[in-house]
Structure formats: C-alpha cells, structure tokens
Scaffold this motif. Structure first.
Motif, PDB file in Angstrom:
ATOM      1  N   MET A   1       0.851  -1.190   0.000  1.00 44.65           N
ATOM      2  CA  MET A   1       0.000   0.000   0.000  1.00 44.65           C
ATOM      3  C   MET A   1       0.890   1.244   0.000  1.00 44.65           C
ATOM      4  SD  MET A   1      -3.294   0.731   0.447  1.00 44.65           S
ATOM      5  CE  MET A   1      -4.340   2.032   0.957  1.00 44.65           C
ATOM      6  N   ALA A   2       0.642   2.133  -0.934  1.00 40.14           N
ATOM      7  CA  ALA A   2       1.439   3.357  -1.042  1.00 40.14           C
ATOM      8  C   ALA A   2       1.173   4.257   0.149  1.00 40.14           C
ATOM      9  CB  ALA A   2       1.101   4.085  -2.330  1.00 40.14           C
ATOM     10  N   ARG A   3       2.222   4.912   0.585  1.00 38.88           N
ATOM     11  CA  ARG A   3       2.099   5.877   1.670  1.00 38.88           C
ATOM     12  C   ARG A   3       2.039   7.264   1.051  1.00 38.88           C
ATOM     13  NH1 ARG A   3       5.510   5.960   7.277  1.00 38.88           N
ATOM     14  NH2 ARG A   3       3.905   7.117   8.378  1.00 38.88           N
ATOM     15  N   LEU A   4       1.100   8.088   1.534  1.00 36.63           N
ATOM     16  CA  LEU A   4       0.950   9.451   1.028  1.00 36.63           C
ATOM     17  C   LEU A   4       0.862  10.398   2.211  1.00 36.63           C
ATOM     18  CD1 LEU A   4       0.494  11.272  -1.507  1.00 36.63           C
ATOM     19  CD2 LEU A   4      -1.947  11.026  -1.049  1.00 36.63           C
ATOM     20  N   ILE A   5       1.698  11.422   2.174  1.00 39.29           N
ATOM     21  CA  ILE A   5       1.733  12.427   3.232  1.00 39.29           C
ATOM     22  C   ILE A   5       1.326  13.769   2.639  1.00 39.29           C
ATOM     23  CG2 ILE A   5       3.311  13.749   4.703  1.00 39.29           C
ATOM     24  CD1 ILE A   5       4.799  11.143   5.231  1.00 39.29           C
ATOM     25  N   LEU A   6       0.399  14.451   3.317  1.00 35.35           N
ATOM     26  CA  LEU A   6      -0.012  15.798   2.957  1.00 35.35           C
ATOM     27  C   LEU A   6       0.656  16.742   3.948  1.00 35.35           C
ATOM     28  CD1 LEU A   6      -2.356  13.794   2.048  1.00 35.35           C
ATOM     29  CD2 LEU A   6      -3.792  15.804   2.058  1.00 35.35           C
ATOM     30  N   PHE A   7       1.520  17.610   3.449  1.00 36.19           N
ATOM     31  CA  PHE A   7       2.317  18.495   4.292  1.00 36.19           C
ATOM     32  C   PHE A   7       1.993  19.948   3.974  1.00 36.19           C
ATOM     33  CE2 PHE A   7       6.559  20.743   4.715  1.00 36.19           C
ATOM     34  CZ  PHE A   7       6.500  20.878   6.085  1.00 36.19           C
ATOM     35  N   ASN A   8       1.806  20.755   5.015  1.00 40.31           N
ATOM     36  CA  ASN A   8       1.600  22.187   4.849  1.00 40.31           C
ATOM     37  C   ASN A   8       2.953  22.871   5.019  1.00 40.31           C
ATOM     38  OD1 ASN A   8       0.867  24.866   4.848  1.00 40.31           O
ATOM     39  ND2 ASN A   8      -0.864  24.602   6.244  1.00 40.31           N
ATOM     40  N   LYS A   9       3.624  23.124   3.887  1.00 39.75           N
ATOM     41  CA  LYS A   9       4.967  23.701   3.896  1.00 39.75           C
ATOM     42  C   LYS A   9       4.911  25.178   4.279  1.00 39.75           C
ATOM     43  CE  LYS A   9       7.446  25.431   0.474  1.00 39.75           C
ATOM     44  NZ  LYS A   9       8.047  26.590   1.118  1.00 39.75           N
ATOM     45  N   PRO A  10       5.620  25.544   5.336  1.00 43.73           N
ATOM     46  CA  PRO A  10       5.678  26.966   5.700  1.00 43.73           C
ATOM     47  C   PRO A  10       6.532  27.767   4.716  1.00 43.73           C
ATOM     48  CG  PRO A  10       6.265  25.550   7.570  1.00 43.73           C
ATOM     49  CD  PRO A  10       6.257  24.698   6.336  1.00 43.73           C
ATOM     50  N   PHE A  11       6.364  29.070   4.754  1.00 39.49           N
ATOM     51  CA  PHE A  11       7.202  30.009   4.007  1.00 39.49           C
ATOM     52  C   PHE A  11       8.660  29.790   4.397  1.00 39.49           C
ATOM     53  CE2 PHE A  11       9.343  34.139   3.739  1.00 39.49           C
ATOM     54  CZ  PHE A  11       9.032  34.527   2.454  1.00 39.49           C
ATOM     55  N   ASP A  12       9.578  29.937   3.450  1.00 38.87           N
ATOM     56  CA  ASP A  12      11.021  29.890   3.669  1.00 38.87           C
ATOM     57  C   ASP A  12      11.555  28.495   3.990  1.00 38.87           C
ATOM     58  OD1 ASP A  12      13.403  31.315   3.456  1.00 38.87           O
ATOM     59  OD2 ASP A  12      13.531  31.679   5.609  1.00 38.87           O
ATOM     60  N   VAL A  13      10.836  27.462   3.581  1.00 35.65           N
ATOM     61  CA  VAL A  13      11.302  26.081   3.743  1.00 35.65           C
ATOM     62  C   VAL A  13      11.533  25.511   2.348  1.00 35.65           C
ATOM     63  CG1 VAL A  13      10.664  23.765   4.537  1.00 35.65           C
ATOM     64  CG2 VAL A  13      10.079  25.765   5.919  1.00 35.65           C
ATOM     65  N   LEU A  14      12.681  24.850   2.156  1.00 33.50           N
ATOM     66  CA  LEU A  14      12.974  24.220   0.874  1.00 33.50           C
ATOM     67  C   LEU A  14      12.127  22.967   0.701  1.00 33.50           C
ATOM     68  CD1 LEU A  14      16.882  24.435   0.841  1.00 33.50           C
ATOM     69  CD2 LEU A  14      15.269  25.917  -0.352  1.00 33.50           C
ATOM     70  N   SER A  15      11.711  22.674  -0.522  1.00 31.36           N
ATOM     71  CA  SER A  15      10.872  21.498  -0.774  1.00 31.36           C
ATOM     72  C   SER A  15      11.727  20.271  -1.100  1.00 31.36           C
ATOM     73  CB  SER A  15       9.875  21.781  -1.900  1.00 31.36           C
ATOM     74  OG  SER A  15      10.548  22.068  -3.098  1.00 31.36           O
ATOM     75  N   GLN A  16      12.769  20.091  -0.309  1.00 30.78           N
ATOM     76  CA  GLN A  16      13.662  18.941  -0.422  1.00 30.78           C
ATOM     77  C   GLN A  16      14.149  18.597   0.980  1.00 30.78           C
ATOM     78  OE1 GLN A  16      16.008  21.144  -3.170  1.00 30.78           O
ATOM     79  NE2 GLN A  16      17.641  21.543  -1.699  1.00 30.78           N
ATOM     80  N   PHE A  17      14.761  17.415   1.116  1.00 30.82           N
ATOM     81  CA  PHE A  17      15.164  16.953   2.451  1.00 30.82           C
ATOM     82  C   PHE A  17      16.550  17.422   2.877  1.00 30.82           C
ATOM     83  CE2 PHE A  17      11.624  14.037   1.855  1.00 30.82           C
ATOM     84  CZ  PHE A  17      11.065  14.055   3.122  1.00 30.82           C
TER      85      PHE A  17
ATOM     86  N   GLU B   1       3.917  28.912   0.144  1.00 29.28           N
ATOM     87  CA  GLU B   1       3.452  28.096   1.270  1.00 29.28           C
ATOM     88  C   GLU B   1       2.443  27.096   0.758  1.00 29.28           C
ATOM     89  OE1 GLU B   1       2.087  30.928   4.517  1.00 29.28           O
ATOM     90  OE2 GLU B   1       2.337  32.258   2.797  1.00 29.28           O
ATOM     91  N   GLY B   2       2.140  26.115   1.616  1.00 31.75           N
ATOM     92  CA  GLY B   2       0.997  25.286   1.320  1.00 31.75           C
ATOM     93  C   GLY B   2       1.280  23.838   1.052  1.00 31.75           C
ATOM     94  N   LEU B   3       0.342  23.219   0.347  1.00 34.36           N
ATOM     95  CA  LEU B   3       0.282  21.770   0.202  1.00 34.36           C
ATOM     96  C   LEU B   3       1.414  21.198  -0.630  1.00 34.36           C
ATOM     97  CD1 LEU B   3      -1.327  19.170   0.790  1.00 34.36           C
ATOM     98  CD2 LEU B   3      -2.638  19.643  -1.294  1.00 34.36           C
TER      99      LEU B   3
ATOM    100  N   ASP C   1      -7.588  15.994  -5.681  1.00 35.03           N
ATOM    101  CA  ASP C   1      -8.620  15.903  -4.645  1.00 35.03           C
ATOM    102  C   ASP C   1      -8.088  16.157  -3.235  1.00 35.03           C
ATOM    103  OD1 ASP C   1     -10.592  15.311  -6.510  1.00 35.03           O
ATOM    104  OD2 ASP C   1     -10.245  13.152  -6.364  1.00 35.03           O
ATOM    105  N   TRP C   2      -6.782  16.336  -3.083  1.00 40.96           N
ATOM    106  CA  TRP C   2      -6.181  16.540  -1.759  1.00 40.96           C
ATOM    107  C   TRP C   2      -6.102  18.033  -1.448  1.00 40.96           C
ATOM    108  CZ3 TRP C   2      -3.331  13.266  -5.239  1.00 40.96           C
ATOM    109  CH2 TRP C   2      -3.496  11.907  -4.995  1.00 40.96           C
ATOM    110  N   SER C   3      -6.426  18.411  -0.218  1.00 41.30           N
ATOM    111  CA  SER C   3      -6.358  19.824   0.153  1.00 41.30           C
ATOM    112  C   SER C   3      -5.702  20.001   1.518  1.00 41.30           C
ATOM    113  CB  SER C   3      -7.752  20.453   0.154  1.00 41.30           C
ATOM    114  OG  SER C   3      -8.411  20.224   1.373  1.00 41.30           O
ATOM    115  N   LEU C   4      -5.447  21.261   1.823  1.00 39.94           N
ATOM    116  CA  LEU C   4      -4.825  21.637   3.101  1.00 39.94           C
ATOM    117  C   LEU C   4      -5.819  21.671   4.253  1.00 39.94           C
ATOM    118  CD1 LEU C   4      -2.386  24.629   2.608  1.00 39.94           C
ATOM    119  CD2 LEU C   4      -1.885  22.315   3.311  1.00 39.94           C
ATOM    120  N   GLU C   5      -7.074  21.464   3.974  1.00 36.32           N
ATOM    121  CA  GLU C   5      -8.122  21.575   4.994  1.00 36.32           C
ATOM    122  C   GLU C   5      -7.710  20.863   6.280  1.00 36.32           C
ATOM    123  OE1 GLU C   5     -11.330  23.399   6.220  1.00 36.32           O
ATOM    124  OE2 GLU C   5     -10.928  23.362   4.075  1.00 36.32           O
TER     125      GLU C   5
END
Length: 180
Positions: free
Chosen positions: A1-17, A49-51, A166-170
């Motif tokens: 089963m695939a794992r899916l994470i919904l993350f609310n990225k704050p301002f000034d954060v890189l979208s990498q690890f 920012e955001g999803l 269909d995924w949101s930050l809600e």
C-alpha cells in the motif's frame, strides 16, 4: 500500500530533504517530516506556502507531478493592486510568458481567505491595495503563478497552494502533516 503524506509547507522552507552546499543552513523538509522512504511529488518554491504531497510510490509520485496527467493545482494568491475582471479573464484564457503561452486556467477573484499568519508577514503598503485570486492550473512551470499574475499587472505578494487534485490543506496547520 502506497504511503501518502499531505504536508503544509511553511514560508522559507525548501521542498527537499537536504540543503547540501549552502553556506548558511536553511530549513528543509527533514526539519518537519521524519518518515523514511517518502519523496516529494513536485516542488513548491521556498517563498511559497501550502500543500506538498510526499509518497513512497514512484508511479503515484509521477502521476501527481507530471503535467501530462493534468492534475489541477489550486493556489490562493494575494496580489498587489485591485485585481480587475480583465486580468481574471486573461488568466483564464492563458497568459504569454517568456517560455510560451500557459494553458487556460480556472481563475476568480475571492474574498481574503482565513489563513494562518505568515512569518515573516507580507509587506503592506498603505498607498497600494491588495486583493486575492484563486487560480487552478494544470501545468507546473517554474514560478508559474507568480509569473502569470505579474504578466497581467498584479504581482504576487503571498502564494499558498491549497489543493492538488482531490487533496487539500483543509485542517492541516503550517509545518504539520497528515496521512492521505
């Protein structure tokens, strides 16, 4: 089963690890997500920012990120100026950028959304009004929404990705995540 994470990225954060090679350390996904084997399905600029969606399934990752699957991405953009109907119409039809015409988008002016405070706050100028646009695009060019709003005369002040498919930050606070 695939794992899916919904993350609310704050301002000034890189979208990498990692942030290898930077003379001064910058915040990355690893400061917020300690889940082995998941990787971002697409990117979100450091000043946005955001999803963000992260998964351990390469096929799902490609389906989310690849524009050929036409998965809509909805953004809430605070723009400088009192956005008019001509700008909304232009955004909806597609805008000519340096790298070519954008695909048509869903665009509408919206009331200011109820969002968290941004840190640092957006710089306000008393002499220049601002307004909000909801924009759904089906491609993912570099800094596309910012370039589109600027092309129609309304530079982006704050950009929040609210929805991918269909995924949101809600219900997901900045800097937190949930399983999808």
């Amino acid at each position: 089963m695939a794992r899916l994470i919904l993350f609310n990225k704050p301002f000034d954060v890189l979208s990498q690890f990692t942030d290898a090679g930077s003379p001064t350390p910058r915040a990355t996904l690893s400061d917020y997500i300690d889940v082995p084997g998941v990787y971002p399905a697409g990117r979100l600029d450091r000043d946005s920012e955001g999803l963000m969606l992260l998964t351990d399934d390469g096929r799902l990752q490609a389906r989310i990120a690849d524009p050929k699957f036409k998965m809509g991405k909805t953004y809430l953009a605070q723009v400088e100026g009192d956005v008019d109907e001509a700008a909304i119409t232009a955004l909806a039809k597609g805008v000519m950028l340096k790298d070519g015409m954008t695909r048509p988008a869903l665009a509408r002016r919206i009331d200011p959304p109820e969002l968290w405070d941004r840190v640092p706050p957006v710089r306000y100028r008393k002499s220049v009004p601002d307004s909000w646009i909801e924009l759904t695009i089906h491609e993912g060019r570099n800094r596309q929404v910012r370039r589109m709003t600027a092309a129609v005369g309304f530079p982006t002040l704050r950009l929040v990705r609210w929805r991918i498919g269909d995924w949101s930050l809600e219900g997901i606070a900045p800097g937190t995540w949930s399983e999808g």
